[in-house]
Design an enzyme around this catalytic site. Structure first.
Site, PDB file in Angstrom:
ATOM      1  N   CYS A  51       8.171   3.422   6.435  1.00  0.00           N
ATOM      2  CA  CYS A  51       7.159   3.127   5.047  1.00  0.00           C
ATOM      3  C   CYS A  51       8.242   2.990   3.842  1.00  0.00           C
ATOM      4  CB  CYS A  51       6.314   4.034   4.819  1.00  0.00           C
ATOM      5  SG  CYS A  51       7.119   5.879   4.679  1.00  0.00           S
ATOM      6  N   CYS A  63       0.904  -1.186   0.061  1.00  0.00           N
ATOM      7  CA  CYS A  63      -0.003   0.012   0.016  1.00  0.00           C
ATOM      8  C   CYS A  63       0.805   1.398  -0.060  1.00  0.00           C
ATOM      9  CB  CYS A  63      -0.849  -0.085   1.348  1.00  0.00           C
ATOM     10  SG  CYS A  63      -2.011   1.582   1.360  1.00  0.00           S
ATOM     11  N   CYS A  64       1.737   1.216   1.103  1.00  0.00           N
ATOM     12  CA  CYS A  64       2.755   2.362   1.013  1.00  0.00           C
ATOM     13  C   CYS A  64       3.435   2.475  -0.566  1.00  0.00           C
ATOM     14  CB  CYS A  64       3.990   2.161   1.885  1.00  0.00           C
ATOM     15  SG  CYS A  64       3.309   2.732   3.745  1.00  0.00           S
ATOM     16  N   CYS A  83      -0.734   8.586   7.600  1.00  0.00           N
ATOM     17  CA  CYS A  83      -1.995   8.463   6.816  1.00  0.00           C
ATOM     18  C   CYS A  83      -3.060   7.988   7.948  1.00  0.00           C
ATOM     19  CB  CYS A  83      -2.084   7.063   5.957  1.00  0.00           C
ATOM     20  SG  CYS A  83      -1.160   7.305   4.433  1.00  0.00           S
ATOM     21  N   CYS A 113      -3.292   4.666   9.545  1.00  0.00           N
ATOM     22  CA  CYS A 113      -2.101   4.265   9.990  1.00  0.00           C
ATOM     23  C   CYS A 113      -1.541   4.866  11.266  1.00  0.00           C
ATOM     24  CB  CYS A 113      -1.137   3.831   9.116  1.00  0.00           C
ATOM     25  SG  CYS A 113      -1.914   2.677   7.649  1.00  0.00           S
TER      26      CYS A 113
END
Ligand code: SF4
Length: 254
Positions: free
Chosen positions: A248, A137-138, A221, A224
């Site tokens: 990340c 996702c990162c 985010c 997170c």
């Protein structure tokens, strides 16, 4: 506490109030650190010219650096990443920066089709399923747009500080960014303490994310990031469900 590097001012006695009231403490060293940080920025500007960019997370350290750039009247381009998962409070800083300093911050966003495909395949909550999916996702939301932000740049400015975590304990003011391109990473406030960051914010009325007032020293985010508790490490609220280095990939060591 995993080590002495990330000890925080509220370890012993959290108090009520905003972040300035909680943490700001002007130290005898701070005047010299401010001058040194501005000199690092001037040197980077002279060396890299248009190849230099401030990559701002819009966290308080980066807001301090933007203020330092403005005060030194340096022609440094400022960019940020909008992952599509940021808090509204974070994005609200963009017009505040424009109003305060007259700077337009260039915003880099992920490739829409790549995000849609990732969410369709792995789900909107993929980050909680495994470290691999969180990093994926990162990768889609941060690393790919960061690559575009840094394309053609020879140096980038970050708000990394040695105190933030053990993994950041040896951050240099000017170091190779590990990309293999020779690009430099400039961290002009690497030696500042949390108390000094907030003392600067107080003195110069630097705009900051109000989530910092809610025990979120490190803001990423929304899915997170959580507030940290008394005694927790600075970055404990990032990917709090993981036993990882809390990075990340933006600042991973090569
Ligand atoms: S911090 Fe969370 S939401 Fe943001 S890109 Fe990484 S995994 Fe995705």
């Amino acid at each position: 506490m995993s080590d002495g590097v990330s000890s925080l001012p509220w370890d012993s006695a959290p108090a009520a109030g905003n972040a300035i009231g909680l943490y700001a403490r002007w130290t005898p060293a701070l005047d010299a650190k401010i001058e040194a940080a501005q000199q690092h920025l001037r040197d980077a500007c002279a060396t890299h010219g248009d190849g230099l960019v401030q990559s701002s997370s819009l966290g308080v350290e980066d807001m301090v650096i933007t203020d330092l750039i403005a005060r030194a009247k340096l022609p440094i381009h400022i960019s940020t990443l909008d992952t599509g998962k940021l808090h509204a409070e974070t994005l609200a800083l963009l017009p505040q920066i424009q109003e305060r300093y007259g700077f337009d911050v260039e915003v880099f966003t992920p490739v829409v089709d790549a995000v849609i495909e990732f969410v369709r395949r792995e789900g909107d909550d993929a980050m909680y399923k495994s470290i691999e999916l969180r990093k994926a996702c990162c990768g889609v939301r941060k690393m790919e747009p960061l690559g575009r932000m840094l394309k053609g740049r020879t140096a980038w400015i970050t708000g990394l500080r040695r105190e933030q975590s053990g993994a950041r304990g040896d951050v240099a003011f000017d170091e190779d960014d590990g990309s293999g391109t020779g690009r430099r990473k400039i961290s002009p406030i690497a030696d500042w303490t949390w108390a000094e960051v907030w003392a600067y914010v107080e003195k110069y009325a630097v705009p900051y994310n109000p989530l910092h007032d809610q025990f979120m020293p490190s803001i990423g985010c929304a899915p997170c990031t959580r507030a940290i508790a008394v005694g927790e490490d600075f970055r404990a609220g990032r990917w709090w469900w993981e036993d990882s280095t809390k990075e990340c990939g933006l600042h991973a060591k090569s």
